[in-house]
Scaffold this motif. Structure first.
Motif, mmCIF file in Angstrom:
data_model
loop_
_atom_site.group_PDB
_atom_site.id
_atom_site.type_symbol
_atom_site.label_atom_id
_atom_site.label_comp_id
_atom_site.label_asym_id
_atom_site.label_seq_id
_atom_site.Cartn_x
_atom_site.Cartn_y
_atom_site.Cartn_z
ATOM 1 N N ILE A 240 0.855 -1.187 0.000
ATOM 2 C CA ILE A 240 0.000 0.000 0.000
ATOM 3 C C ILE A 240 0.891 1.238 0.000
ATOM 4 O O ILE A 240 1.764 1.383 0.858
ATOM 5 N N TYR A 241 0.668 2.107 -0.988
ATOM 6 C CA TYR A 241 1.420 3.356 -1.073
ATOM 7 C C TYR A 241 0.552 4.473 -0.513
ATOM 8 O O TYR A 241 -0.607 4.587 -0.889
ATOM 9 N N ARG A 242 1.111 5.284 0.355
ATOM 10 C CA ARG A 242 0.383 6.457 0.868
ATOM 11 C C ARG A 242 1.029 7.704 0.281
ATOM 12 O O ARG A 242 2.246 7.878 0.356
ATOM 13 N N LEU A 243 0.179 8.528 -0.335
ATOM 14 C CA LEU A 243 0.684 9.715 -1.029
ATOM 15 C C LEU A 243 0.092 10.982 -0.440
ATOM 16 O O LEU A 243 -1.014 10.966 0.110
ATOM 17 N N GLU A 244 0.836 12.062 -0.580
ATOM 18 C CA GLU A 244 0.327 13.368 -0.149
ATOM 19 C C GLU A 244 0.635 14.396 -1.230
ATOM 20 O O GLU A 244 1.580 14.224 -2.007
ATOM 21 N N THR A 245 -0.156 15.450 -1.253
ATOM 22 C CA THR A 245 0.097 16.493 -2.251
ATOM 23 C C THR A 245 1.233 17.378 -1.773
ATOM 24 O O THR A 245 1.381 17.634 -0.582
ATOM 25 N N SER A 246 2.025 17.822 -2.705
ATOM 26 C CA SER A 246 3.100 18.761 -2.394
ATOM 27 C C SER A 246 3.171 19.747 -3.557
ATOM 28 O O SER A 246 2.394 19.645 -4.513
ATOM 29 N N SER A 247 4.096 20.669 -3.465
ATOM 30 C CA SER A 247 4.221 21.673 -4.525
ATOM 31 C C SER A 247 4.570 21.019 -5.870
ATOM 32 O O SER A 247 4.308 21.577 -6.928
ATOM 33 N N THR A 248 5.135 19.818 -5.799
ATOM 34 C CA THR A 248 5.533 19.129 -7.026
ATOM 35 C C THR A 248 4.561 18.023 -7.437
ATOM 36 O O THR A 248 4.896 17.179 -8.257
ATOM 37 N N GLY A 249 3.375 18.009 -6.804
ATOM 38 C CA GLY A 249 2.369 16.993 -7.148
ATOM 39 C C GLY A 249 2.285 15.905 -6.089
ATOM 40 O O GLY A 249 2.739 16.087 -4.959
ATOM 41 N N TRP A 250 1.668 14.798 -6.463
ATOM 42 C CA TRP A 250 1.503 13.689 -5.514
ATOM 43 C C TRP A 250 2.819 12.952 -5.328
ATOM 44 O O TRP A 250 3.473 12.586 -6.298
ATOM 45 N N ARG A 251 3.189 12.729 -4.070
ATOM 46 C CA ARG A 251 4.413 11.984 -3.754
ATOM 47 C C ARG A 251 4.135 10.987 -2.635
ATOM 48 O O ARG A 251 3.341 11.262 -1.728
ATOM 49 N N VAL A 252 4.830 9.854 -2.692
ATOM 50 C CA VAL A 252 4.661 8.816 -1.676
ATOM 51 C C VAL A 252 5.369 9.242 -0.388
ATOM 52 O O VAL A 252 6.519 9.687 -0.433
ATOM 53 N N TYR A 253 4.683 9.119 0.756
ATOM 54 C CA TYR A 253 5.340 9.432 2.036
ATOM 55 C C TYR A 253 5.424 8.211 2.956
ATOM 56 O O TYR A 253 6.044 8.269 4.009
#
Lengths: 171, 206
Positions: free
Chosen positions: B152-165
């Motif tokens: 399971i990948y968890r992603l969050e929005t950032s200034s550069t788009g969606w990234r896995v955290y």
């Protein structure tokens, strides 16, 4: 037959017993965290199999609250109400994991606070969670193997992708 | 003012509100679909690169090849901050940058070496689940070497788009796993932020 003295003694004995019972019940109740001394947050898990309402919430093994009601989310995830001691402030990046006391022991929720400056407000939801590991499912997979559609193409070499828990920081 | 409006006068407002809601919902769906596409392509690209490598290739060499793709998918600054937990605050800004560089290298090296196999892993990505607060969860199944893993990948929005955290493999979270290890280092050497960096450097030693 029965003398009035004997009846009085039995009556006093029963009353004494009931008082003791009430005292111990009160002591046992007061050792738990009262609802008025807690605030509630929510945690979203993919599975809470084995977790029951009333289960302990721990930080570093220390009880800090108890599990409230369990409900089903819109996406069929499990939503768990966490009642946390009021004097405890948790950072917004706190993680919640379902752990068990021993292999087949009771399940509880373990919280690991992070380093975020923002604090979790009452009613907020923790989404960074680890669900309970289904021991029977793991045993079943070990005993019967897992579904394998590329069996024909797979080589007999051992699997090289271990789960994250097997990857130590220090090799 | 609202009382002065005739029933027909509400129509444009209702249409505007409905239109905005629909376009917002469509935008959210597009964003989550985009997140899935970025993740899926990134993981497949990384595997394609590793497929060409022979087993036994140094993990530092593999890391250099995969890093540009990994940086498009993963938010290493966020992963490091979350994994270090309370230790993150103990570090100076300079040490935090160093920690991100070291920890991202540890993660890339640990994971790339496991994908250099003769069998191409089969990946299946499911639809993203909205976690709220600008976060998504994308479940996937990796079929490799005869075993199936739930990732399971968890992603969050950032200034550069969606990234896995965070990545959760078979119920075990990467961030949680490393946070407990870093907490142990912190407890063994309280107040010594260099001990954390040293532990990471030691981990990178062959």
């Amino acid at each position: 037959m029965n003398s009035p003295g004997m009846e009085r003694a039995v009556g006093l004995f029963v009353i004494g017993g009931l008082l003791c019972l009430g005292y111990f019940a009160f002591q046992l109740g007061s050792s738990e965290i009262r609802p008025s001394e807690t605030y509630t947050i929510e945690a979203r898990f993919n599975s809470v199999a084995g977790l029951n309402p009333g289960a302990q919430i721990q930080i570093a093994g220390v009880p800090v609250g108890s599990v409230g009601k369990l409900s089903l989310g819109k996406d069929f995830s499990a939503l768990v109400e966490l009642r946390i001691r009021k004097d405890l402030q948790l950072s917004a990046d706190t993680m919640a994991s379902i752990r068990s006391h021993g292999l087949l022991g009771d399940q509880y929720v373990s919280l690991t606070p992070g380093g975020d400056d923002r604090l979790l407000a009452p009613g907020e939801r923790i989404t960074d969670t680890e669900s309970s590991v289904d021991i029977l499912q793991l045993l079943g997979r070990f005993a019967f193997g897992s579904v394998n559609s590329d069996k024909k193409t797979s080589s007999p070499t051992p699997e090289k992708t271990p789960p994250a828990e097997e990857i130590p920081l220090k090799p | 003012m609202l009382q002065n409006l005739k029933p027909s006068g509400f129509a444009p407002i209702v249409a505007l509100v409905c239109g905005s809601s629909i376009s917002l919902a469509a935008s959210a769906t597009n964003q989550s679909s985009n997140a899935k596409a970025v993740l899926e392509h990134g993981v497949r690209d990384a595997i394609s690169i590793l497929e060409k490598e022979k087993s036994g290739t140094a993990s530092s060499v593999l890391s250099k090849k995969v890093r540009p793709i990994a940086e498009k998918i993963f938010n290493f600054e966020s992963i490091t901050r979350k994994a270090l937990g309370q230790s993150w605050k103990d570090l100076s800004p300079e040490q935090q940058k160093q920690a991100v560089a070291l920890f991202s290298e540890i993660l890339i090296r640990k994971y790339v070496s496991h994908f250099v196999t003769d069998n191409k892993p089969q990946l299946t990505f499911l639809s993203p689940q909205d976690l709220g607060n600008g976060r998504l969860e994308i479940s996937s199944t990796t079929l490799s070497g005869g075993n199936s893993y739930s990732v399971i990948y968890r992603l969050e929005t950032s200034s550069t788009g969606w990234r896995v955290y965070d990545v959760n493999i078979e119920g075990v979270s990467l961030v949680s796993n490393y946070r407990s290890q870093f907490d142990s280092v912190r407890q063994r050497s309280p107040g010594n932020s260099e001990a954390l960096l040293q532990a990471m450097k030691d981990s990178l030693q062959p």
